[in-house]
Enzyme design. Structure first.
Site, PDB file in Angstrom:
ATOM      1  N   HIS A 283       0.866  -1.183   0.000  1.00  0.00           N
ATOM      2  CA  HIS A 283       0.000   0.000   0.000  1.00  0.00           C
ATOM      3  C   HIS A 283       0.902   1.232   0.000  1.00  0.00           C
ATOM      4  CE1 HIS A 283      -3.831  -2.030   1.803  1.00  0.00           C
ATOM      5  NE2 HIS A 283      -3.272  -2.763   0.848  1.00  0.00           N
TER       6      HIS A 283
ATOM      7  N   GLU B 110       1.129   3.811   1.862  1.00  0.00           N
ATOM      8  CA  GLU B 110       1.701   4.165   3.167  1.00  0.00           C
ATOM      9  C   GLU B 110       2.907   3.292   3.490  1.00  0.00           C
ATOM     10  OE1 GLU B 110      -2.880   4.390   3.799  1.00  0.00           O
ATOM     11  OE2 GLU B 110      -1.483   3.334   2.481  1.00  0.00           O
TER      12      GLU B 110
ATOM     13  N   CYS C 192      -5.986   1.914   6.034  1.00  0.00           N
ATOM     14  CA  CYS C 192      -6.662   0.678   6.425  1.00  0.00           C
ATOM     15  C   CYS C 192      -6.040   0.145   7.723  1.00  0.00           C
ATOM     16  CB  CYS C 192      -6.529  -0.355   5.305  1.00  0.00           C
ATOM     17  SG  CYS C 192      -4.849  -1.013   5.117  1.00  0.00           S
TER      18      CYS C 192
ATOM     19  N   CYS D  38      -2.268  -0.603   7.478  1.00  0.00           N
ATOM     20  CA  CYS D  38      -1.451   0.602   7.416  1.00  0.00           C
ATOM     21  C   CYS D  38      -1.417   1.338   8.753  1.00  0.00           C
ATOM     22  CB  CYS D  38      -1.927   1.510   6.289  1.00  0.00           C
ATOM     23  SG  CYS D  38      -1.585   0.772   4.661  1.00  0.00           S
TER      24      CYS D  38
END
Length: 171
Positions: free
Chosen positions: A66, A68, A96, A99
């Site tokens: 992701h 991040e 999410c 993360c």
């Protein structure tokens, strides 16, 4: 809403907006490559970009890639430390669960996100993980900076994806 001393209507600086615009540019770069358009920029307290990234689980064959996490990995490699205290992460979509966990473990100081994520957001939407009292580190966060632009990018991406799927399904 007030969480950990964060005001309901945050005041964003010109620097906040500039870094979020960079995150939006990264999100657009990911979209061109077929990834969900989410971008992230991790910045030191003195305004230096330490790491940045866009979603790339498809390209990297990595479900943890992701935006991040990509930005955190780049920053940690740059500063040669897994602790990234006194940093701010700018991300175009509310983080999410995975993360948020990475942000806690990296000891990020502040997160600024653009659009809320009603299905998987884990700061203010689907889950409010930092309110659990479970974590040994809690970061400040504010949402809504350039939310309209981020939301339009995401909506347009998924609209185009649905249209492409419809065209493939037609005889």
């Amino acid at each position: 809403m007030i969480v950990e001393g964060v005001a309901e209507k945050p005041v964003f600086t010109e620097a906040d907006e500039a870094f979020m615009r960079r995150a939006l540019a990264l999100a657009a770069q990911g979209a061109v490559l077929g990834e969900v358009p989410v971008g992230a920029v991790l910045v030191s307290v003195d305004g230096e970009i330490l790491g940045e990234g866009y979603n790339q689980p498809i390209l990297a064959h990595d479900p943890t890639a992701h935006a991040e996490v990509v930005a955190i990995r780049a920053a940690a490699a740059q500063v040669q430390n897994y602790r990234l205290e006194d940093t701010t992460l700018y991300v175009t979509l509310e983080p999410c669960t995975m993360c948020v966990g990475a942000l806690v473990h990296a000891r990020i100081g502040r997160v600024v996100f653009a659009a809320a994520e009603p299905k998987a957001g884990s700061l203010v939407s689907a889950r409010r993980l930092l309110e659990s009292g479970y974590y040994n580190h809690v970061f400040r966060f504010e949402g809504g900076l350039l939310a309209g632009e981020a939301g339009q990018m995401l909506s347009g991406f998924f609209r185009a994806r649905r249209e492409a799927a419809r065209q493939r399904a037609e005889p």
